[in-house]
Design a protein around this motif. Structure first.
Motif, short mmCIF file in Angstrom:
data_model
loop_
_atom_site.label_atom_id
_atom_site.label_comp_id
_atom_site.label_asym_id
_atom_site.label_seq_id
_atom_site.Cartn_x
_atom_site.Cartn_y
_atom_site.Cartn_z
N ALA A 186 30.45 10.63 21.27
CA ALA A 186 29.40 11.47 21.36
C ALA A 186 29.80 13.03 21.62
N GLY A 187 29.01 13.88 21.32
CA GLY A 187 29.27 15.26 21.47
C GLY A 187 29.16 15.80 22.32
N ALA A 188 29.03 14.85 23.31
CA ALA A 188 29.16 15.90 24.86
C ALA A 188 30.81 14.87 25.39
N ALA A 189 31.20 13.60 25.00
CA ALA A 189 32.45 13.24 25.24
C ALA A 189 33.82 14.32 24.57
N ARG A 190 33.22 14.73 22.92
CA ARG A 190 34.32 15.82 22.57
C ARG A 190 34.54 16.82 23.34
N LEU A 191 33.37 17.59 23.67
CA LEU A 191 33.17 18.97 24.52
C LEU A 191 34.25 18.47 26.00
N PHE A 192 33.91 17.32 26.38
CA PHE A 192 33.89 16.82 27.85
C PHE A 192 36.28 16.92 27.62
N MET A 193 36.67 17.40 26.17
CA MET A 193 38.09 17.14 26.04
C MET A 193 37.98 18.59 25.37
N ASN A 194 37.40 19.36 25.58
CA ASN A 194 37.64 21.08 24.98
C ASN A 194 37.66 21.35 26.53
N VAL A 195 37.02 21.12 27.49
CA VAL A 195 37.49 21.37 28.75
C VAL A 195 39.10 20.22 29.50
N TYR A 196 38.93 19.49 29.31
CA TYR A 196 40.83 19.07 29.28
C TYR A 196 41.65 19.51 29.17
N PHE A 197 41.40 19.46 27.60
CA PHE A 197 42.37 21.15 26.71
C PHE A 197 42.64 22.42 27.54
N THR A 198 41.61 22.73 27.70
CA THR A 198 41.27 24.08 28.13
C THR A 198 41.93 24.61 29.79
N ALA A 199 41.71 23.96 30.78
CA ALA A 199 42.15 23.15 31.74
C ALA A 199 43.20 23.38 32.21
N THR A 200 44.08 22.06 31.44
CA THR A 200 44.97 21.56 31.45
C THR A 200 46.21 22.53 30.73
N ALA A 201 45.89 23.05 29.97
CA ALA A 201 46.33 24.29 29.32
C ALA A 201 46.83 25.36 29.88
N LEU A 202 45.73 26.13 30.91
CA LEU A 202 45.81 26.74 31.69
C LEU A 202 46.92 26.91 32.88
N HIS A 203 46.59 24.98 33.36
CA HIS A 203 47.45 24.65 34.24
C HIS A 203 49.51 24.96 33.60
N ILE A 223 46.31 34.09 44.60
CA ILE A 223 45.78 32.39 45.55
C ILE A 223 44.38 32.61 45.00
N ALA A 224 43.80 33.04 45.71
CA ALA A 224 42.37 33.14 46.15
C ALA A 224 41.66 32.87 44.43
N SER A 225 42.33 34.81 44.15
CA SER A 225 41.84 34.51 42.91
C SER A 225 41.84 33.26 41.90
N GLU A 226 43.85 33.05 41.63
CA GLU A 226 43.25 32.15 40.70
C GLU A 226 42.57 30.76 41.03
N ILE A 227 42.93 30.35 42.57
CA ILE A 227 41.65 29.37 43.34
C ILE A 227 40.26 29.76 42.56
N MET A 228 39.26 30.72 42.48
CA MET A 228 38.75 30.94 42.12
C MET A 228 37.88 30.24 40.43
N MET A 229 39.45 31.01 39.33
CA MET A 229 38.96 31.05 38.39
C MET A 229 39.25 29.21 37.80
N PHE A 230 40.27 28.24 38.60
CA PHE A 230 39.94 27.18 38.16
C PHE A 230 39.34 26.73 39.04
N GLY A 231 37.92 26.73 40.51
CA GLY A 231 37.56 26.76 40.43
C GLY A 231 36.37 26.36 40.08
N GLY A 232 36.08 27.37 39.11
CA GLY A 232 35.18 27.60 37.57
C GLY A 232 34.78 26.11 37.15
N LEU A 233 36.14 26.22 36.76
CA LEU A 233 36.38 25.41 35.45
C LEU A 233 36.61 23.09 36.07
N LEU A 234 36.84 23.79 37.00
CA LEU A 234 36.41 22.06 37.92
C LEU A 234 34.69 21.74 38.02
#
Length: 215
Positions: A138-155, A30-41
């Motif tokens: 905005a390009g940064a808005a599209r990049l934020f959606m990339n991070v959103y999809f990565t985090a939620t798909a992994l979850h 669980i600690a390793s999982e929290i570290m992984m998602f902590g990086g995404l956060l």
């Protein structure tokens, strides 16, 4: 059902010793999982602080009400897992199976809800890499959606694993392959995993959907 099924596995001298080893292993995992998602956060909040206006543009397009409903399903599943563990410790196999199946249904409901959300975002051009024109300027808005999809798909993959583990445990219990309350540790480990995945979502949900909305 034989008594041997309630004996510890090699090389443990007792079920209590085996249980302690199981708990230590699960907490390390669980600690390793929290570290992984902590990086995404950290990445999510970096984008929020570095590009607040662009992130606000992305937030305006996200389906936060659907995500709120999914959050309720996930937390209800955690309650079912807590009740399942109580049933296992009381040696009530039938009640245990009922709570495990209820948790699995709620977890599957979360995955269905997330699939509906992804489908809507696909038709709106919000999901990255699918060839549809994004409404975000905005390009940064599209990049934020990339991070959103990565985090939620992994979850979502973690939720799928949790549901599979719960169903497997319910099947073993129904076939009489586990002795309760002696093997309540098996339920405890899966419940710990489920609660950890829920805890991660409780950080992802406000970070991705709520903070800064309407600001």
């Amino acid at each position: 059902m034989s008594r041997s099924e309630a004996r510890p596995a090699e090389p443990f001298a007792s079920l209590a010793q085996q249980g302690e080893a199981d708990r230590l292993g699960m907490w390390l995992f669980i600690a390793s999982e929290i570290m992984m998602f902590g990086g995404l956060l950290l990445v999510i909040w970096f984008y929020r602080l570095a590009h607040p206006q662009e992130v606000a543009e992305a937030l305006a397009s996200m389906h936060w009400l659907l995500a709120s409903g999914n959050t309720a399903l996930l937390l209800s599943g955690s309650l079912c897992m807590t009740l399942a563990l109580a049933a296992a410790r009381a040696g009530e196999a039938r009640r245990l199976i009922g709570w495990l199946l209820a948790a699995a249904v709620l977890g599957a409901g979360f995955l269905v809800g997330k699939s509906v959300e992804y489908t809507q975002e696909y038709h709106e051009g919000l999901l990255p890499g699918f060839g549809l024109e994004s409404p975000l300027q905005a390009g940064a808005a599209r990049l934020f959606m990339n991070v959103y999809f990565t985090a939620t798909a992994l979850h979502g993959v973690h939720i799928l694993v949790a549901v599979a583990l719960v169903l497997g445990l319910a099947a073993r219990t129904w076939r009489g392959g586990l002795v309760f309350p002696q093997r309540a540790i098996s339920v405890e480990m899966i419940a710990l995993y489920w609660h950890a995945v829920d805890l991660i979502w409780l950080f992802l949900y406000p970070s991705l959907y709520l903070a800064g909305r309407g600001a």
